[in-house]
Design a protein around this motif. Structure first.
Motif, PDB file in Angstrom:
ATOM      1  N   VAL A  33       0.837  -1.207   0.000  1.00 34.71           N
ATOM      2  CA  VAL A  33       0.000   0.000   0.000  1.00 34.71           C
ATOM      3  C   VAL A  33       0.869   1.253   0.000  1.00 34.71           C
ATOM      4  O   VAL A  33       0.603   2.212  -0.738  1.00 34.71           O
ATOM      5  CB  VAL A  33      -0.935  -0.014   1.230  1.00 34.71           C
ATOM      6  CG1 VAL A  33      -1.707   1.302   1.330  1.00 34.71           C
ATOM      7  CG2 VAL A  33      -1.901  -1.187   1.150  1.00 34.71           C
ATOM      8  N   GLU A  34       1.940   1.268   0.803  1.00 37.36           N
ATOM      9  CA  GLU A  34       2.789   2.450   0.890  1.00 37.36           C
ATOM     10  C   GLU A  34       3.625   2.652  -0.359  1.00 37.36           C
ATOM     11  O   GLU A  34       4.060   3.775  -0.641  1.00 37.36           O
ATOM     12  CB  GLU A  34       3.700   2.345   2.121  1.00 37.36           C
ATOM     13  CG  GLU A  34       2.936   2.417   3.441  1.00 37.36           C
ATOM     14  CD  GLU A  34       3.837   2.237   4.645  1.00 37.36           C
ATOM     15  OE1 GLU A  34       5.022   1.869   4.429  1.00 37.36           O
ATOM     16  OE2 GLU A  34       3.374   2.447   5.776  1.00 37.36           O
ATOM     17  N   ALA A  35       3.901   1.563  -1.100  1.00 35.36           N
ATOM     18  CA  ALA A  35       4.642   1.712  -2.352  1.00 35.36           C
ATOM     19  C   ALA A  35       3.837   2.509  -3.364  1.00 35.36           C
ATOM     20  O   ALA A  35       4.399   3.276  -4.165  1.00 35.36           O
ATOM     21  CB  ALA A  35       5.001   0.343  -2.924  1.00 35.36           C
ATOM     22  N   ASN A  36       2.516   2.371  -3.353  1.00 36.77           N
ATOM     23  CA  ASN A  36       1.656   3.116  -4.264  1.00 36.77           C
ATOM     24  C   ASN A  36       1.238   4.480  -3.699  1.00 36.77           C
ATOM     25  O   ASN A  36       0.821   5.352  -4.466  1.00 36.77           O
ATOM     26  CB  ASN A  36       0.386   2.295  -4.580  1.00 36.77           C
ATOM     27  CG  ASN A  36       0.724   0.967  -5.246  1.00 36.77           C
ATOM     28  OD1 ASN A  36       1.695   0.883  -6.009  1.00 36.77           O
ATOM     29  ND2 ASN A  36      -0.066  -0.062  -4.948  1.00 36.77           N
ATOM     30  N   ASP A  37       1.338   4.646  -2.388  1.00 31.20           N
ATOM     31  CA  ASP A  37       0.919   5.898  -1.742  1.00 31.20           C
ATOM     32  C   ASP A  37       1.999   6.341  -0.749  1.00 31.20           C
ATOM     33  O   ASP A  37       1.980   5.957   0.423  1.00 31.20           O
ATOM     34  CB  ASP A  37      -0.418   5.688  -1.028  1.00 31.20           C
ATOM     35  CG  ASP A  37      -0.985   6.994  -0.479  1.00 31.20           C
ATOM     36  OD1 ASP A  37      -0.406   8.060  -0.787  1.00 31.20           O
ATOM     37  OD2 ASP A  37      -1.995   6.948   0.252  1.00 31.20           O
ATOM     38  N   PRO A  38       3.004   7.139  -1.172  1.00 24.19           N
ATOM     39  CA  PRO A  38       4.071   7.565  -0.245  1.00 24.19           C
ATOM     40  C   PRO A  38       3.553   8.381   0.934  1.00 24.19           C
ATOM     41  O   PRO A  38       4.174   8.379   2.007  1.00 24.19           O
ATOM     42  CB  PRO A  38       4.993   8.409  -1.138  1.00 24.19           C
ATOM     43  CG  PRO A  38       4.699   7.962  -2.534  1.00 24.19           C
ATOM     44  CD  PRO A  38       3.234   7.598  -2.536  1.00 24.19           C
ATOM     45  N   ALA A  39       2.437   9.055   0.767  1.00 22.54           N
ATOM     46  CA  ALA A  39       1.887   9.856   1.870  1.00 22.54           C
ATOM     47  C   ALA A  39       1.468   8.980   3.040  1.00 22.54           C
ATOM     48  O   ALA A  39       1.547   9.403   4.206  1.00 22.54           O
ATOM     49  CB  ALA A  39       0.703  10.687   1.382  1.00 22.54           C
ATOM     50  N   ALA A  40       1.026   7.748   2.748  1.00 24.54           N
ATOM     51  CA  ALA A  40       0.620   6.844   3.825  1.00 24.54           C
ATOM     52  C   ALA A  40       1.821   6.462   4.696  1.00 24.54           C
ATOM     53  O   ALA A  40       1.700   6.334   5.922  1.00 24.54           O
ATOM     54  CB  ALA A  40      -0.025   5.594   3.228  1.00 24.54           C
ATOM     55  N   LYS A  41       2.988   6.291   4.082  1.00 21.30           N
ATOM     56  CA  LYS A  41       4.190   5.956   4.864  1.00 21.30           C
ATOM     57  C   LYS A  41       4.600   7.120   5.762  1.00 21.30           C
ATOM     58  O   LYS A  41       4.960   6.928   6.936  1.00 21.30           O
ATOM     59  CB  LYS A  41       5.320   5.577   3.916  1.00 21.30           C
ATOM     60  CG  LYS A  41       6.593   5.165   4.630  1.00 21.30           C
ATOM     61  CD  LYS A  41       7.653   4.724   3.635  1.00 21.30           C
ATOM     62  CE  LYS A  41       8.922   4.279   4.354  1.00 21.30           C
ATOM     63  NZ  LYS A  41       9.971   3.829   3.407  1.00 21.30           N
ATOM     64  N   LYS A  46       2.649   9.397   6.965  1.00 22.67           N
ATOM     65  CA  LYS A  46       1.673   9.515   8.040  1.00 22.67           C
ATOM     66  C   LYS A  46       1.924   8.480   9.128  1.00 22.67           C
ATOM     67  O   LYS A  46       1.846   8.770  10.326  1.00 22.67           O
ATOM     68  CB  LYS A  46       0.266   9.352   7.469  1.00 22.67           C
ATOM     69  CG  LYS A  46      -0.832   9.486   8.510  1.00 22.67           C
ATOM     70  CD  LYS A  46      -2.199   9.324   7.880  1.00 22.67           C
ATOM     71  CE  LYS A  46      -3.289   9.425   8.941  1.00 22.67           C
ATOM     72  NZ  LYS A  46      -4.640   9.239   8.356  1.00 22.67           N
ATOM     73  N   ARG A  47       2.272   7.244   8.711  1.00 19.78           N
ATOM     74  CA  ARG A  47       2.534   6.190   9.696  1.00 19.78           C
ATOM     75  C   ARG A  47       3.764   6.528  10.548  1.00 19.78           C
ATOM     76  O   ARG A  47       3.756   6.345  11.768  1.00 19.78           O
ATOM     77  CB  ARG A  47       2.742   4.852   8.979  1.00 19.78           C
ATOM     78  CG  ARG A  47       3.157   3.705   9.897  1.00 19.78           C
ATOM     79  CD  ARG A  47       3.301   2.415   9.134  1.00 19.78           C
ATOM     80  NE  ARG A  47       4.321   2.510   8.104  1.00 19.78           N
ATOM     81  CZ  ARG A  47       5.630   2.342   8.309  1.00 19.78           C
ATOM     82  NH1 ARG A  47       6.079   2.086   9.545  1.00 19.78           N
ATOM     83  NH2 ARG A  47       6.492   2.432   7.316  1.00 19.78           N
ATOM     84  N   ILE A  48       4.831   7.032   9.907  1.00 14.08           N
ATOM     85  CA  ILE A  48       6.046   7.359  10.653  1.00 14.08           C
ATOM     86  C   ILE A  48       5.817   8.509  11.623  1.00 14.08           C
ATOM     87  O   ILE A  48       6.306   8.506  12.759  1.00 14.08           O
ATOM     88  CB  ILE A  48       7.183   7.685   9.667  1.00 14.08           C
ATOM     89  CG1 ILE A  48       7.546   6.441   8.853  1.00 14.08           C
ATOM     90  CG2 ILE A  48       8.409   8.221  10.407  1.00 14.08           C
ATOM     91  CD1 ILE A  48       8.590   6.683   7.788  1.00 14.08           C
ATOM     92  N   SER A  49       5.022   9.502  11.188  1.00 11.31           N
ATOM     93  CA  SER A  49       4.768  10.648  12.066  1.00 11.31           C
ATOM     94  C   SER A  49       3.901  10.279  13.262  1.00 11.31           C
ATOM     95  O   SER A  49       4.031  10.871  14.336  1.00 11.31           O
ATOM     96  CB  SER A  49       4.105  11.777  11.269  1.00 11.31           C
ATOM     97  OG  SER A  49       2.847  11.344  10.755  1.00 11.31           O
ATOM     98  N   GLU A  50       3.022   9.298  13.092  1.00 13.65           N
ATOM     99  CA  GLU A  50       2.126   8.908  14.192  1.00 13.65           C
ATOM    100  C   GLU A  50       2.788   7.920  15.151  1.00 13.65           C
ATOM    101  O   GLU A  50       2.492   7.928  16.348  1.00 13.65           O
ATOM    102  CB  GLU A  50       0.839   8.301  13.621  1.00 13.65           C
ATOM    103  CG  GLU A  50      -0.030   9.303  12.888  1.00 13.65           C
ATOM    104  CD  GLU A  50      -1.263   8.642  12.296  1.00 13.65           C
ATOM    105  OE1 GLU A  50      -1.324   7.384  12.313  1.00 13.65           O
ATOM    106  OE2 GLU A  50      -2.153   9.371  11.794  1.00 13.65           O
TER     107      GLU A  50
END
Length: 370
Positions: free
Chosen positions: A42-50, A52-56
């Motif tokens: 999922v994160e490979a197709n959506d860098p913003a998701a990665k 967000k996960r790291i910031s949280e």
């Protein structure tokens, strides 16, 4: 979750219980791995998701959960508010005037290094290492017996132009503490000494040169930390000799001061490496006091002349100022008396604590003071 009767702990047979436990652990590991693989797709197709996960998911550490300290200075970029905050810190620091550089910035300050009474070989070896660290350091062995208290030695050194007195204490024939006295009027700090590794114990160490090193102080963020940092600053000349490529670093983390000395090794115009010289050790501040070390019954001990000549291999005293060294006028027939010997300063009998460590200060691991 499976019912309690199907938990491994409810199985009485040991062999069967271990087998079920292994299967459950293997199943959980597979599920965890599959979840990470799906998340990676999922994160490979959506860098913003990665992002967000790291910031949280920020791990909780002792450093980022540190309690707010009113004395802590801001580590943000330069601004008018930060400059005003730093000026207020200097103004409120009663020892800011002690740590100034009025002499030639290339001349290293004189540092007298000695030991506690009846020191052992390991302490002498560590003192030899310290002499190589501080450019203006000189080691003098401390004699045994009365009249050689640390306060008397501090007064003797202050009268002869030394800027620091560094005393290495030992326990069980190993160095365990350092007392650092700023001369001529204090303050003085006491540090516990641990994790000592001499230069010969460091694999692949570099060789030291007599150049004045560069000093790096890291993470001294409070008012107390600024005072301790300035005390270490005055051990080195303000202007380092960069051609020596030597750097001394003091890193403060959770009130432990990690001492390291390295040399820059330029592999190419773009890359640089660090080669450790040594020694390495760790300090922890136990107390900070005003003035010089106390001496009890100062008047009942040997006079100043005996003290000033009782240490082995003492250097000659510096010339006195004109008003102190002048000889009073006498008649031609009278005998001309030589000037009085350089007196030892009278140290105080009691010292006031500026800061003192107490066991109750470590009831929480989130409170730090430097």
């Amino acid at each position: 979750m499976a019912p309690a009767r199907f938990q491994p702990s409810s199985i009485k047979n040991k062999i069967k219980r271990e087998e079920v436990s292994r299967k459950l652990k293997k199943t959980k590991s597979r599920a965890k791995l599959q979840k990470r693989l799906d998340q990676a797709k999922v994160e490979a197709n959506d860098p913003a998701a990665k992002k967000k996960r790291i910031s949280e998911n920020v791990p909780r550490t002792l450093d980022n959960t540190r309690e707010a300290d009113p004395a802590m200075l801001s580590a943000a970029g330069p601004s008018s508010a930060q400059h005003a905050e730093f000026s207020n810190d200097i103004a409120s620091d009663p020892f800011a005037d002690y740590f100034n550089f009025t002499q030639d910035p290339t001349i290293p300050p004189k540092v007298l290094i000695t030991t506690s009474a009846k020191a052992s070989k390991g302490t002498y070896e560590f003192c030899d290492e310290l002499v190589g660290v501080f450019p203006g350091a000189e080691f003098i062995r401390r004699k045994k017996g009365k009249g050689f208290e640390m306060g008397r030695i501090a007064g003797w050194a202050a009268g002869r132009g030394y800027k620091h007195l560094l005393v290495v204490n030992e326990d069980m024939k190993k160095p365990n503490a350092i007392t650092l006295v700023y001369l001529p009027d204090g303050p003085m700090a006491y540090f516990k000494l641990t994790s000592i590794e001499l230069t010969k114990q460091i694999y692949g160490h570099a060789r030291a040169t007599p150049h004045n090193p560069e000093l790096v102080l890291n993470n001294f963020s409070t008012t107390l930390g600024h005072g301790i940092g300035r005390m270490f600053q005055t051990l080195f000349p303000p202007l380092p000799e960069f051609q020596g490529r030597q750097v001394v670093a003091l890193h403060n983390q959770r009130d432990f001061l990690f001492f390291r000395r390295h040399r820059y090794a330029f592999r190419s115009p773009e890359k640089v490496a660090l080669q450790e010289i040594g020694p390495r050790f760790t300090l922890k501040l136990r107390w900070l006091k005003r003035g010089l070390p106390a001496v009890q019954n100062f008047g009942a001990s040997p006079d100043a002349l005996e003290i000033s000549t009782g240490i082995e291999e003492l250097p000659e005293p510096e010339p006195l100022p004109q008003e102190e060294a002048s000889i009073p006028e006498q008649d031609e027939e009278s005998e001309v008396k030589p000037p009085e010997p350089l007196p030892v300063r009278n140290p105080p009998k009691d010292n006031e604590y500026i800061w003192r460590w107490k066991p109750e200060l470590e009831t929480t691991r989130k409170t730090f003071f430097l």
